[in-house]
Design a protein around this motif. Structure first.
Motif, PDB file in Angstrom:
ATOM      1  N   ASP A 172     -26.517 -15.638  39.168  1.00 48.69           N
ATOM      2  CA  ASP A 172     -25.152 -15.220  39.529  1.00 48.69           C
ATOM      3  C   ASP A 172     -25.182 -14.225  40.690  1.00 48.69           C
ATOM      4  OD1 ASP A 172     -24.278 -16.712  37.327  1.00 48.69           O
ATOM      5  OD2 ASP A 172     -24.299 -14.971  35.997  1.00 48.69           O
ATOM      6  N   ALA A 173     -26.128 -13.309  40.621  1.00 43.61           N
ATOM      7  CA  ALA A 173     -26.261 -12.308  41.685  1.00 43.61           C
ATOM      8  C   ALA A 173     -26.693 -12.970  42.985  1.00 43.61           C
ATOM      9  CB  ALA A 173     -27.261 -11.231  41.271  1.00 43.61           C
ATOM     10  N   ALA A 174     -27.628 -13.929  42.865  1.00 51.96           N
ATOM     11  CA  ALA A 174     -28.099 -14.647  44.054  1.00 51.96           C
ATOM     12  C   ALA A 174     -26.945 -15.418  44.691  1.00 51.96           C
ATOM     13  CB  ALA A 174     -29.241 -15.590  43.678  1.00 51.96           C
ATOM     14  N   LEU A 175     -26.133 -16.052  43.847  1.00 58.86           N
ATOM     15  CA  LEU A 175     -24.995 -16.824  44.363  1.00 58.86           C
ATOM     16  C   LEU A 175     -24.009 -15.913  45.106  1.00 58.86           C
ATOM     17  CD1 LEU A 175     -23.280 -19.370  44.653  1.00 58.86           C
ATOM     18  CD2 LEU A 175     -22.348 -18.950  42.370  1.00 58.86           C
ATOM     19  N   ALA A 176     -23.729 -14.759  44.527  1.00 61.14           N
ATOM     20  CA  ALA A 176     -22.818 -13.815  45.198  1.00 61.14           C
ATOM     21  C   ALA A 176     -23.324 -13.499  46.605  1.00 61.14           C
ATOM     22  CB  ALA A 176     -22.691 -12.529  44.384  1.00 61.14           C
ATOM     23  N   MET A 177     -24.614 -13.265  46.716  1.00 59.84           N
ATOM     24  CA  MET A 177     -25.190 -12.923  48.014  1.00 59.84           C
ATOM     25  C   MET A 177     -25.222 -14.132  48.946  1.00 59.84           C
ATOM     26  SD  MET A 177     -25.588  -9.727  47.670  1.00 59.84           S
ATOM     27  CE  MET A 177     -26.390  -9.355  49.227  1.00 59.84           C
ATOM     28  N   GLU A 178     -25.480 -15.321  48.387  1.00 58.61           N
ATOM     29  CA  GLU A 178     -25.488 -16.539  49.206  1.00 58.61           C
ATOM     30  C   GLU A 178     -24.103 -16.822  49.785  1.00 58.61           C
ATOM     31  OE1 GLU A 178     -27.055 -19.750  46.848  1.00 58.61           O
ATOM     32  OE2 GLU A 178     -28.937 -18.698  46.502  1.00 58.61           O
ATOM     33  N   LEU A 179     -23.071 -16.386  49.053  1.00 56.57           N
ATOM     34  CA  LEU A 179     -21.701 -16.576  49.541  1.00 56.57           C
ATOM     35  C   LEU A 179     -21.370 -15.592  50.662  1.00 56.57           C
ATOM     36  CD1 LEU A 179     -19.893 -17.054  46.124  1.00 56.57           C
ATOM     37  CD2 LEU A 179     -20.310 -18.819  47.855  1.00 56.57           C
ATOM     38  N   GLY A 180     -22.267 -14.630  50.864  1.00 52.02           N
ATOM     39  CA  GLY A 180     -22.062 -13.687  51.969  1.00 52.02           C
ATOM     40  C   GLY A 180     -21.624 -12.299  51.549  1.00 52.02           C
ATOM     41  N   ALA A 181     -21.641 -12.044  50.244  1.00 52.23           N
ATOM     42  CA  ALA A 181     -21.328 -10.681  49.805  1.00 52.23           C
ATOM     43  C   ALA A 181     -22.328  -9.717  50.441  1.00 52.23           C
ATOM     44  CB  ALA A 181     -21.389 -10.581  48.284  1.00 52.23           C
ATOM     45  N   ASP A 182     -21.861  -8.506  50.737  1.00 52.80           N
ATOM     46  CA  ASP A 182     -22.751  -7.484  51.299  1.00 52.80           C
ATOM     47  C   ASP A 182     -23.546  -6.784  50.203  1.00 52.80           C
ATOM     48  OD1 ASP A 182     -22.025  -7.509  54.199  1.00 52.80           O
ATOM     49  OD2 ASP A 182     -20.047  -7.210  53.319  1.00 52.80           O
TER      50      ASP A 182
END
Lengths: 66, 273
Positions: free
Chosen positions: B208-218
């Motif tokens: 879930d954390a990886a996905l958030a970052m893959e979506l471009g979250a800072d």
């Protein structure tokens, strides 16, 4: 005199300063914040800010949270 | 070192050259962690270390007047190593949140606040109207405001206009562990956000954390996913790696998904053809 401390009635000899109240309660002043009748008391003012009959005092600290 | 690469490392210090910058302050880690719900303070301290985070969030609550024996949370957080971000969790009105933020500023050492104004007890969804109002007041008082908000572009925009230093949309309800429920909303907020975007709440596990970052979250902010794991310290390390992996994947630029196969090996020179 009677004050309201963290929402509850509290009986205490007074008037007294915020510093004196914290000392009486054995609370380390560096780890808390104090609100006096809805206004935050700056740490530098603890020796001067005087608490009177009927005053409302909130003493808070940091606890675990997310 | 190659500065354009996501894995760029400072040759002298070995530190990552991909910091998170909020309101001019630099953080080496893009993971922000909470301090609640740990089995013990010692496990929390070790989980914080394993997470690699350099910012932790704390709640502001009344001191227990009748029982002064309890250990202090701050005995387990080194302020030289961790930036302490007070929050206004469980505040239901802008007034309560502003009051709590002011106390947090006085108790701590900074003018930063993770601003929460909750609108519903069961879901802990934010009251965005009160949130925007509280943001405006606190920004005017000189606070650096990081508001926890719905995953809604229009609200995020209002928060930016009110002077928020970041926007922190939820991935799913606080503590739910459901992961990012509306991937497209986070993607849309990413596209338009002018301030750092931190996904706050809803993470259940590392992917879930990886996905958030893959979506471009800072960055990603989480508490329960680590504190509530059977082994919080190991999960903290998993989250550190996931945030890093997701960030690198985002910067690397993924291939577009396709419906059908594309061979990876040459189609010429096959034996027997």
């Amino acid at each position: 005199m009677r004050i309201r401390l963290n929402g509850d009635p509290y009986e205490i000899a007074g008037p007294l300063t915020v510093s004196a109240l914290l000392a009486l309660l054995d609370i380390d002043a560096r780890r808390v914040a104090v609100e006096h009748n809805l206004f935050v008391v700056k740490r530098a003012q603890y020796d001067r800010a005087e608490i009177h009959e009927g005053d409302e005092i909130e003493i808070v600290n940091f606890v675990g949270g997310g | 070192m190659n500065q354009s690469s996501g894995s760029a490392v400072d040759t002298l210090t070995g530190a990552a050259v991909d910091p998170l910058v909020i309101a001019g302050k630099t953080f080496q880690s893009r993971l922000i962690v909470g301090t609640g719900k740990y089995a013990t303070f010692d496990i929390m301290r070790r989980a914080h270390e394993a997470s690699g985070a350099d910012m932790v969030t704390v709640a502001v609550r009344r001191v227990n007047i009748s029982d002064r024996t309890k250990e202090s949370l701050l005995d387990y957080i080194d302020p030289a190593r961790f930036f302490i971000l007070p929050n206004t969790a469980a505040c239901y009105t802008a007034d309560e949140a502003v009051r709590t933020a002011r106390l947090g500023r006085e108790a701590g050492l900074s003018n930063w606040v993770k601003l929460e104004v909750i609108g519903d007890e069961r879901t802990l969804f934010p009251d965005n109207e009160q949130l925007v109002a509280a943001t405006r007041i606190l920004v005017n008082e000189g606070f650096v405001v990081l508001p926890y908000t719905s995953d809604d572009l229009v609200t995020c925009r209002k928060l930016e206009d009110a002077g928020a230093a970041a926007v922190m949309p939820l991935g799913a309800p606080i503590g739910s562990g459901l992961g990012i429920q509306n991937v497209n909303n986070i993607r849309i907020i990413r596209e338009f956000a002018r301030v750092p975007l931190i996904v706050d709440a809803g993470v259940g596990t590392a992917s879930d954390a990886a996905l958030a970052m893959e979506l471009g979250a800072d960055g990603v902010l989480m508490n329960t996913a680590i504190a509530g794991a059977q082994d919080a310290i190991t999960m903290a390390e998993a989250m550190k790696l996931a945030v890093r992996a997701g960030r690198l994947a985002y910067k690397a630029g993924r291939i577009p998904p396709k419906m059908y196969a594309t061979a990876s090996s040459p189609v010429e020179g096959l034996v027997g053809r």
